[in-house]
Design a protein around this motif. Structure first.
Motif, PDB file in Angstrom:
ATOM      1  N   VAL A   1       0.836  -1.138  -0.151  1.00 37.50           N
ATOM      2  CA  VAL A   1      -0.112  -0.045   0.149  1.00 37.50           C
ATOM      3  C   VAL A   1       0.908   1.172   0.064  1.00 37.50           C
ATOM      4  O   VAL A   1       0.608   2.416  -0.644  1.00 37.50           O
ATOM      5  N   SER A   2       2.001   1.217   0.801  1.00 35.45           N
ATOM      6  CA  SER A   2       2.725   2.468   0.930  1.00 35.45           C
ATOM      7  C   SER A   2       3.595   2.490  -0.472  1.00 35.45           C
ATOM      8  O   SER A   2       3.799   3.634  -0.957  1.00 35.45           O
ATOM      9  N   LEU A   3       3.879   1.723  -1.141  1.00 36.81           N
ATOM     10  CA  LEU A   3       4.521   1.580  -2.474  1.00 36.81           C
ATOM     11  C   LEU A   3       3.645   2.586  -3.326  1.00 36.81           C
ATOM     12  O   LEU A   3       4.011   3.241  -4.155  1.00 36.81           O
ATOM     13  N   ARG A   4       2.200   2.290  -3.402  1.00 41.01           N
ATOM     14  CA  ARG A   4       1.311   2.940  -4.136  1.00 41.01           C
ATOM     15  C   ARG A   4       1.196   4.312  -3.660  1.00 41.01           C
ATOM     16  O   ARG A   4       1.218   5.159  -4.516  1.00 41.01           O
ATOM     17  N   GLY A   5       0.928   4.427  -2.457  1.00 39.39           N
ATOM     18  CA  GLY A   5       0.698   5.841  -1.920  1.00 39.39           C
ATOM     19  C   GLY A   5       2.165   6.683  -1.954  1.00 39.39           C
ATOM     20  O   GLY A   5       1.919   7.674  -2.210  1.00 39.39           O
TER      21      GLY A   5
END
Length: 345
Positions: free
Chosen positions: A26-30
């Motif tokens: 999720v953090s990679l996308r955010g």
């Protein structure tokens, strides 16, 4: 608060690993939205700086020390999604190279030390800057409070994980009280380090602080009894137009000095988790680290007998490795952002 192998049983460690992997995904996308031309060069440096400062254990009570967790600092400087990635990179390098924090417990550590601290700290930070005056001082005050609360929150999260998957039967009420109590003291040190660092960056390059963007109120002038916004000065280039190169080099130099020299004077007392585990008796099942034979295990270079040189060199290597891995990872995320933007255009 690095959790070693053997504290948490295999099923719960696996679940925590899945949760941590999900959080990183999720953090990679955010992070694609956060890693713009200002944040991208800074993110790898933030990871390296946190690695360096985590080597500086400071005394908090008799026979107990603490160190920076870094979730609040990372989230405020480069954004919450990128902040989770920064802590994940630091924990990965510490586990693989320095045998610090169990490899099977990596998911637990990322969840407790990274995700919980970032979520709690950034939510509190954003709430405070919304109600405080829109000034740089408010950013530093909010960073202090956010960092302070994030550390005992992380300790409470660990206690919850231990209650579910702990390998030793211990009175959980006493563990919770001890963990939150000592980590509240550690949180004061975390808050001071975070506030001073954020304050220093805001003072010289406020445009590089993710949490400070758009917070400074425009200068007001009283005209005919009414307050109006002053016209911006035209004689000076905006701060954001300046290259961050000098700031980046200064930050790297600071990280190298902290890890390579100042770390020699860090407290040798066990940290909060180690102390509580020994006092409450849930350290009986600790397993030897899989990387215990690493040339850099325990933050020293194997074969170098001089403690100051061995520890300092290990710190410098750690800063360099963390910077390289972090910068490479964030460059790839930034590239994906550019490709995605180009595709939309």
């Amino acid at each position: 608060m690095h959790v070693p192998d053997g504290f948490i049983n295999a099923p719960v460690s696996a679940v925590a690993g899945v949760a941590a992997a999900g959080a990183v995904a999720v953090s990679l996308r955010g992070a694609r939205r956060e890693l713009d031309e200002r944040a991208a060069p800074l993110a790898g440096l933030v990871a390296a700086f946190i690695f360096a400062v985590q080597m500086l254990n400071f005394p908090v009570a008799a026979g107990t020390s603490g160190h920076l967790l870094g979730g609040a600092l990372a989230a405020i400087l480069v954004g919450p999604y990128t902040g989770v990635l920064c802590i994940a990179v630091v924990l990965l390098m510490q586990g693989i190279l320095f045998a610090d924090g169990g490899l099977t417990a990596l998911g637990v550590n990322i969840t407790v030390m990274g995700v919980v601290t970032v979520v709690v700290a950034y939510a509190l930070f954003r709430g405070l800057v919304l109600v405080l005056p829109r000034t740089r001082r408010s950013v530093t005050v909010a960073s202090f409070v956010a960092a302070l609360v994030s550390v005992p929150a992380s300790a409470a999260a660990f206690t919850l994980v231990y209650a579910i998957g702990g390998t030793t039967a211990v009175p959980l009420g006493k563990v919770f009280t001890a963990m939150v109590g000592v980590h509240t003291l550690i949180g004061i040190g975390e808050a001071a380090i975070t506030m001073l660092t954020v304050g220093a960056v805001v003072a010289v390059r406020p445009d590089l602080v993710y949490g400070a963007r758009g917070l400074t109120a425009p200068l007001k002038l009283r005209v005919d009894g009414e307050l109006v916004d002053a016209a911006p000065a035209r004689d000076f280039a905006p701060v954001a137009a300046r290259s961050p190169r000098k700031f980046w080099l200064g930050g790297l130099a600071a990280a190298l000095v902290l890890a390579g020299f100042v770390s020699f004077y860090a407290s040798a007392s066990p940290d909060g988790l180690e102390k509580v585990a020994a006092d409450k008796g849930f350290d009986k099942n600790v397993e030897e680290h899989d990387a215990a034979g690493s040339p850099l295990a325990d933050y020293g270079v194997k074969g170098i007998e001089t403690a100051r040189l061995s520890g300092g060199l290990a710190g410098v290597i750690g800063v360099g490795a963390t910077l390289a891995v972090g910068t490479g990872a964030f460059w790839l995320v930034r590239r994906r952002r550019a490709e995605s933007t180009g595709a939309q255009v």
